[in-house]
Design a protein around this motif. Structure first.
Motif, PDB file in Angstrom:
ATOM      1  N   GLY A  56      -2.633  -1.506  20.967  1.00 38.32           N
ATOM      2  CA  GLY A  56      -3.368  -0.633  20.053  1.00 38.32           C
ATOM      3  C   GLY A  56      -2.707  -0.634  18.690  1.00 38.32           C
ATOM      4  N   THR A  57      -3.085   0.344  17.888  1.00 37.68           N
ATOM      5  CA  THR A  57      -2.532   0.498  16.546  1.00 37.68           C
ATOM      6  C   THR A  57      -2.005   1.911  16.376  1.00 37.68           C
ATOM      7  N   VAL A  58      -0.793   2.025  15.858  1.00 35.67           N
ATOM      8  CA  VAL A  58      -0.192   3.310  15.519  1.00 35.67           C
ATOM      9  C   VAL A  58      -0.418   3.547  14.029  1.00 35.67           C
TER      10      VAL A  58
ATOM     11  N   ILE B 180       0.760   9.261  14.021  1.00 35.04           N
ATOM     12  CA  ILE B 180       2.015   9.971  13.756  1.00 35.04           C
ATOM     13  C   ILE B 180       1.833  10.699  12.436  1.00 35.04           C
ATOM     14  N   LEU B 181       1.888  12.023  12.474  1.00 36.84           N
ATOM     15  CA  LEU B 181       1.480  12.868  11.351  1.00 36.84           C
ATOM     16  C   LEU B 181       2.690  13.555  10.725  1.00 36.84           C
TER      17      LEU B 181
ATOM     18  N   VAL C 205      -1.960  12.223  19.339  1.00 35.57           N
ATOM     19  CA  VAL C 205      -1.401  12.717  18.081  1.00 35.57           C
ATOM     20  C   VAL C 205       0.045  13.148  18.302  1.00 35.57           C
ATOM     21  N   HIS C 206       0.932  12.632  17.450  1.00 34.07           N
ATOM     22  CA  HIS C 206       2.360  12.890  17.546  1.00 34.07           C
ATOM     23  C   HIS C 206       2.795  13.593  16.265  1.00 34.07           C
ATOM     24  N   GLY C 207       3.249  14.828  16.407  1.00 36.19           N
ATOM     25  CA  GLY C 207       3.569  15.652  15.250  1.00 36.19           C
ATOM     26  C   GLY C 207       5.021  15.554  14.850  1.00 36.19           C
ATOM     27  N   CYS C 208       5.275  15.533  13.537  1.00 37.00           N
ATOM     28  CA  CYS C 208       6.631  15.367  13.010  1.00 37.00           C
ATOM     29  C   CYS C 208       7.129  16.659  12.384  1.00 37.00           C
TER      30      CYS C 208
END
Length: 441
Positions: free
Chosen positions: A229-231, A311-312, A353-356
């Protein structure tokens, strides 16, 4: 009953029905009926799926900036821009954007070739890019366009430097661009001038002028039969990376993440695309920060081919510069509401969704104790709010243990806001690869 007797009775019945009966090894069938279909193995029935199309490189389009070449535009020019795909594959396509242009953009020609050095292509590798079968195309103001796929002489290897060349005719007007190109780009502007240098390659090198930025070029995707996939890395200058230095390639944590994935997941790598914009904010557009994240998110992030993960990292510029309609500082609750909106849009598009967490910023020009309190409140929500599929704890990756409100010296670029090269490596290492979508389908 004997077989001969059975045949005789069957023949008599066929006369009455007007049918021809044919004896088979296991019984009888009507000769004028369709023969039974041969059994097919599951492998024979299945049609092989084409490899998925994966976004391998991207840059978020921005409006032109006063005082730069992007504002004045070009006339009868040729550009060569360096693109480094984060995953290998075949049949690349490019995306061209005239999103912020005020005049039609006339592309007279485009091509792709592996780079030898500087603006020079590897001899004999150039492939013409077409748009709907045509070598030329006109993009109206506000229009984005994807090219036809091209077949290079060999597959594209990950992190190979490709030269994407565009020839534009007439006056372009203001340019849709991305200013922080990872590599130097090259421009051949106006009519060529004679030179005494020997050889066509030497003459061409003398005419090229180096500049910073990707002009109109906003994406490259390709076919990959191995990709998971694509990140999509979406954020501000910390994601966008530093401005290009004249003699070195910039270091950006999304590029380092792509390299890490290639090493740790060689059988199912990901494309990684960087949709960061320096100065970008969640809630408000800014003259040098582009359109607000809430407004550009769908077009920039959700339109990436093969996107599986987001990645947000957004919010520090809202804390430092943002004000609400009453002129008051932005609150953690406003940031959280905005991020929940982006999370919902991403999930509806099927992305994990990966929160920073936001990096420490004491010592930065816009640091205030009130802003630090907002940052800590926001980070507490990222860690404990349960809104994300995983948490990427950038703060803990780079903070100074003795002064947690600051970035540790080895990871600080010097402005107390952006990471150094070592800091970018720490950010790339903080992403949990086991949380990516391929392991959760």
């Amino acid at each position: 009953m004997s077989r001969r007797r059975v045949l005789k009775l069957a023949g008599a019945a066929s006369v009455a029905l007007g049918l021809t009966v044919v004896a088979g090894e296991y019984g009888f069938r009507e000769a004028n009926a369709e023969p039974p279909r041969a059994r097919q193995s599951p492998a024979a029935k299945a049609t092989p799926k084409p490899p998925p199309r994966i976004a391998s490189w991207a840059a978020a389009p921005l409006p032109p900036e006063e005082g730069t070449l992007s504002a004045t535009g070009l006339h009868d020019a040729q550009l060569r821009m360096v693109v480094r795909p984060t995953i290998g594959g075949t049949h690349p396509r490019i995306r061209i954007s005239n999103r912020y242009g005020t005049a039609p953009l006339q592309i007279a020609g485009a091509w792709i070739a592996p780079r030898a050095q500087g603006p020079d292509e590897k001899p004999g590798t150039r492939v013409v890019v077409t748009f709907g079968g045509s070598r030329s195309v006109v993009l109206q103001p506000g229009q984005d366009l994807v090219s036809d796929a091209v077949a290079l002489s060999s597959p594209v290897a990950a992190r190979t430097a490709l030269l994407v060349s565009l020839t534009v005719s007439g006056s372009t007007g203001p340019v849709t661009w991305h200013p922080r190109s990872r590599d130097v780009s090259y421009l051949l502007d106006g009519p060529t001038r004679p030179t005494r240098a020997a050889g066509s390659a030497a003459r061409a090198r003398q005419r090229w002028t180096g500049f910073t930025g990707w002009y109109w070029l906003s994406g490259l995707d390709l076919l990959s039969d191995r990709a998971a996939g694509t990140v999509v890395c979406f954020g501000d200058s910390i994601t966008d990376g530093p401005s290009t230095a004249a003699k070195r390639t910039t270091v950006r944590w999304p590029d380092l993440l792509a390299e890490r994935i290639a090493v740790e997941r060689p059988r199912a790598p990901y494309g990684v695309v960087d949709l960061g914009i320096a100065g970008n904010r969640l809630l408000q557009s800014a003259p040098r920060g582009g359109v607000a994240a809430l407004d550009r998110f769908d077009q920039d992030a959700l339109g990436q081919p093969g996107a599986t993960d987001l990645i947000l990292l957004e919010g520090i510029n809202d804390i430092g510069f943002g004000r609400d309609t009453d002129g008051l500082p932005i609150t953690a609750e406003q940031l959280i509401t905005a991020q929940r909106t982006l999370i919902g849009r991403a999930r509806r598009s099927g992305l994990r969704v990966h929160g920073c967490t936001l990096l420490p910023f004491e010592g930065a020009k816009f640091f205030t104790p009130v802003g630090e309190q907002v940052r800590q409140q926001f980070n507490a929500w990222v860690r404990n709010g349960g809104a994300f599929d995983s948490v990427v704890d950038f703060e803990r990756a780079v903070l100074d243990p003795e002064v947690p409100t600051r970035i540790a010296v080895p990871y600080d670029s010097g402005d107390h806001l952006h990471p150094s090269d070592a800091g970018a490596a720490m950010l790339a290492g903080a992403v949990d690869l086991t949380a990516l979508a391929a392991l959760h389908r």
